[in-house]
Design an enzyme around this catalytic site. Structure first.
Site, PDB file in Angstrom:
ATOM      1  N   ASN A  24       0.851  -1.199   0.000  1.00 57.62           N
ATOM      2  CA  ASN A  24       0.000   0.000   0.000  1.00 57.62           C
ATOM      3  C   ASN A  24       0.881   1.242   0.000  1.00 57.62           C
ATOM      4  O   ASN A  24       2.109   1.143   0.010  1.00 57.62           O
ATOM      5  CB  ASN A  24      -0.945  -0.020   1.203  1.00 57.62           C
ATOM      6  CG  ASN A  24      -0.179  -0.155   2.503  1.00 57.62           C
ATOM      7  OD1 ASN A  24       0.574   0.727   2.874  1.00 57.62           O
ATOM      8  ND2 ASN A  24      -0.333  -1.284   3.179  1.00 57.62           N
ATOM      9  N   ASP A  48      -3.894  -6.462   4.971  1.00 59.92           N
ATOM     10  CA  ASP A  48      -4.887  -7.356   5.571  1.00 59.92           C
ATOM     11  C   ASP A  48      -4.881  -8.739   4.910  1.00 59.92           C
ATOM     12  O   ASP A  48      -5.318  -9.708   5.506  1.00 59.92           O
ATOM     13  CB  ASP A  48      -6.287  -6.740   5.447  1.00 59.92           C
ATOM     14  CG  ASP A  48      -6.465  -5.572   6.402  1.00 59.92           C
ATOM     15  OD1 ASP A  48      -5.902  -5.633   7.507  1.00 59.92           O
ATOM     16  OD2 ASP A  48      -7.153  -4.592   6.038  1.00 59.92           O
ATOM     17  N   LYS A  65       9.638 -16.772 -10.913  1.00 56.88           N
ATOM     18  CA  LYS A  65       8.852 -15.692 -11.513  1.00 56.88           C
ATOM     19  C   LYS A  65       7.632 -16.267 -12.258  1.00 56.88           C
ATOM     20  O   LYS A  65       7.781 -17.237 -13.007  1.00 56.88           O
ATOM     21  CB  LYS A  65       9.737 -14.924 -12.493  1.00 56.88           C
ATOM     22  CG  LYS A  65       9.049 -13.724 -13.091  1.00 56.88           C
ATOM     23  CD  LYS A  65       9.911 -13.058 -14.152  1.00 56.88           C
ATOM     24  CE  LYS A  65       9.113 -11.995 -14.860  1.00 56.88           C
ATOM     25  NZ  LYS A  65       9.741 -11.543 -16.086  1.00 56.88           N
ATOM     26  N   PHE A  86      -4.107   3.236  14.807  1.00 59.85           N
ATOM     27  CA  PHE A  86      -4.413   4.247  13.799  1.00 59.85           C
ATOM     28  C   PHE A  86      -5.509   3.667  12.920  1.00 59.85           C
ATOM     29  O   PHE A  86      -5.583   2.442  12.739  1.00 59.85           O
ATOM     30  CB  PHE A  86      -3.175   4.571  12.955  1.00 59.85           C
ATOM     31  CG  PHE A  86      -2.362   5.699  13.533  1.00 59.85           C
ATOM     32  CD1 PHE A  86      -1.719   5.556  14.747  1.00 59.85           C
ATOM     33  CD2 PHE A  86      -2.275   6.919  12.862  1.00 59.85           C
ATOM     34  CE1 PHE A  86      -0.992   6.591  15.304  1.00 59.85           C
ATOM     35  CE2 PHE A  86      -1.545   7.968  13.406  1.00 59.85           C
ATOM     36  CZ  PHE A  86      -0.905   7.811  14.626  1.00 59.85           C
ATOM     37  N   LYS A 102     -13.324   0.174  15.891  1.00 55.46           N
ATOM     38  CA  LYS A 102     -12.003  -0.487  15.905  1.00 55.46           C
ATOM     39  C   LYS A 102     -11.387  -0.400  17.292  1.00 55.46           C
ATOM     40  O   LYS A 102     -10.734  -1.343  17.753  1.00 55.46           O
ATOM     41  CB  LYS A 102     -11.073   0.173  14.880  1.00 55.46           C
ATOM     42  CG  LYS A 102     -11.378  -0.232  13.450  1.00 55.46           C
ATOM     43  CD  LYS A 102     -10.435   0.409  12.450  1.00 55.46           C
ATOM     44  CE  LYS A 102     -10.915   0.147  11.025  1.00 55.46           C
ATOM     45  NZ  LYS A 102     -10.156   0.917  10.015  1.00 55.46           N
ATOM     46  N   LYS A 127     -10.500  -3.871  19.160  1.00 55.85           N
ATOM     47  CA  LYS A 127      -9.084  -4.220  19.358  1.00 55.85           C
ATOM     48  C   LYS A 127      -8.618  -3.921  20.783  1.00 55.85           C
ATOM     49  O   LYS A 127      -7.435  -4.024  21.068  1.00 55.85           O
ATOM     50  CB  LYS A 127      -8.237  -3.482  18.318  1.00 55.85           C
ATOM     51  CG  LYS A 127      -8.651  -3.817  16.877  1.00 55.85           C
ATOM     52  CD  LYS A 127      -7.669  -3.353  15.832  1.00 55.85           C
ATOM     53  CE  LYS A 127      -8.250  -3.551  14.434  1.00 55.85           C
ATOM     54  NZ  LYS A 127      -7.274  -3.460  13.370  1.00 55.85           N
TER      55      LYS A 127
END
Ligand code: CTP
Length: 403
Positions: free
Chosen positions: A207, A276, A286, A320, A334, A338
């Site tokens: 990301n 995730d 490859k 975060f 969240k 958590k």
């Protein structure tokens, strides 16, 4: 650094030119910089360079009567919040250790009550000379601070210890000396950056996380006196000085690294953008292209923060939340799921917020149901605001625990 009065003493070594970069960084940070040069330093760099960069006249003479009346070396020493000597030669350090104050810089250093940070630069043999060592030891005993030189190619052709430390590191130590130590005694774990989930030896899923927020938090926590461990995914940022750094690539590697240090931590801040999902299979060679579509099956990665939440104990856990809308609903959820004490939520689609930029716009959600919306600010500044809130919450938590 804002409005702090910093005296930068430059002594006569080839590394004097690097002090110019330090002035630029200090001024950029908001400091008011006054440069004092020894006579020898002026053979290497012109006072005009420092005058231009600092925006203040450069002081060179002990017996300059006009200057004495207007500013005076004693008053300069009194007004200083911090004195830096960059580079500090063996000769200057020897003079200081012997109490010789025969020029403006040595007089100022002896007259100041501000912290003094010396960045030595010299030939390797000089640096290892027992007389130099004794002088350094003596100054350390008397409360002077040193930023150790780096190892590398020296101007005299030698390779070894004695090269002036990088200006960014000297700046970090300057910040460190000016900071309140309100996190002293805390062991802080910060995770930062993205993770990479490999598909084959040359391709991966990841990301846009740059790691900037996590690195800013690690730096700021260390300045404020914490012992900091930074577990970081692959990013292109300079490692923060004075921080234990553990480099990982995948979510599983991050989980392992985090679980290893978690037991001894008192505060955990998880800024990392953990992937995730990962490809169910990693091809050892490859993957070659073919005419048929390629289907990649993704399987779920462990949620590291949720794992920590289960065995949280007395630790302060900060998450975060990167969202693209619905922050007010998702972030508190969240926090609950958590088992966190605080969650820092941002809408990564807003201009000035999110991954690659130097600023962020966040809302803080606390365990007790409070929330605080913060305006756009730099990630360094935001790191300090988040740590302010952690310090306050830790204080309250411990007060409660102690009855
Ligand atoms: N996190 C984690 N491990 C994961 C995913 C997330 O430790 N596998 C942590 C992040 O470091 C962050 C927090 O959980 O502190 C929230 O991450 P975020 O990506 O916003 O949310 P997710 O829980 O992954 O939920 P979703 O992707 O559905 O929004």
């Amino acid at each position: 650094m804002k409005d702090k009065v910093v005296i930068l003493g430059v002594t006569g070594g080839i590394a004097a030119y690097k002090a110019a970069e330090l002035v630029r960084l200090l001024v950029k940070g908001g400091a008011r910089v006054h440069v004092i040069m020894t006579k020898a330093a002026q053979h290497f760099v012109s006072p005009l360079t420092f005058q231009t960069l600092s925006g203040n006249p450069v002081h060179t003479e002990l017996f300059n009567l006009i200057e004495e009346q207007e500013i005076g070396h004693i008053s300069l020493a009194e007004r200083a919040d911090l004195v830096l000597i960059v580079p500090a030669t063996a000769n200057f350090i020897g003079k200081l250790a012997s109490g010789i104050a025969d020029d403006l810089l040595a007089t100022t250093v002896m007259a100041t009550r501000a912290p003094v940070l010396l960045a030595p630069a010299m030939n390797t043999a000089m640096y290892q000379n027992p007389v130099y060592r004794e002088n350094q030891e003596k100054l350390l005993r008397h409360g002077y601070h040193f930023v150790p030189p780096a190892t590398g190619m020296l101007a005299c052709g030698w390779e070894g210890e004695g090269k002036l430390q990088e200006p960014s590191v000297i700046l970090e130590e300057a910040f460190n000396l000016l900071s309140l130590k309100d996190l002293k005694g805390e062991k802080v774990l910060v995770t930062a950056g993205p993770t990479r989930e490999e598909l084959d030896p040359i391709r991966f899923f990841s990301n846009y996380s740059s790691g900037k927020m996590g690195y800013a938090l690690a730096r700021a926590a260390r300045r404020r006196g914490a012992e900091v461990t930074l577990v970081t995914g692959p990013v292109s940022l300079e490692a923060p000085w004075g921080v234990d750094i553990v480099r990982v690539t995948s979510a599983y590697e991050m989980l392992d690294a985090v679980l290893r240090v978690f037991p001894e931590m008192t505060v955990v801040i998880k800024t990392a953008a953990v992937a995730d999902y990962r490809p169910e299979e990693r091809s050892p060679g490859k993957i070659k292209k073919s005419e048929t579509p390629l289907t990649v099956r993704l399987v779920k990665n462990p949620d590291i923060l949720a794992e920590l939440g289960k065995t949280k104990g007395n630790r302060f856990l900060v998450g975060f939340a990167a969202e693209t809308g619905e922050i007010g609903a998702n972030a508190p959820q969240k926090l609950q799921q958590k088992n966190l004490d605080l969650i820092v939520a941002n809408d990564v689609t807003r201009a000035g917020a999110g991954f690659a930029v130097d600023t962020n716009i966040v809302t803080l959600y606390f365990k007790d149901g409070r929330s605080e919306e913060l305006s756009l600010m730099g990630k360094d500044e935001l790191a300090d605001v988040i740590l302010d809130r952690i310090v306050a919450a830790l204080g309250q938590k411990r007060e409660k625990e102690n009855g």
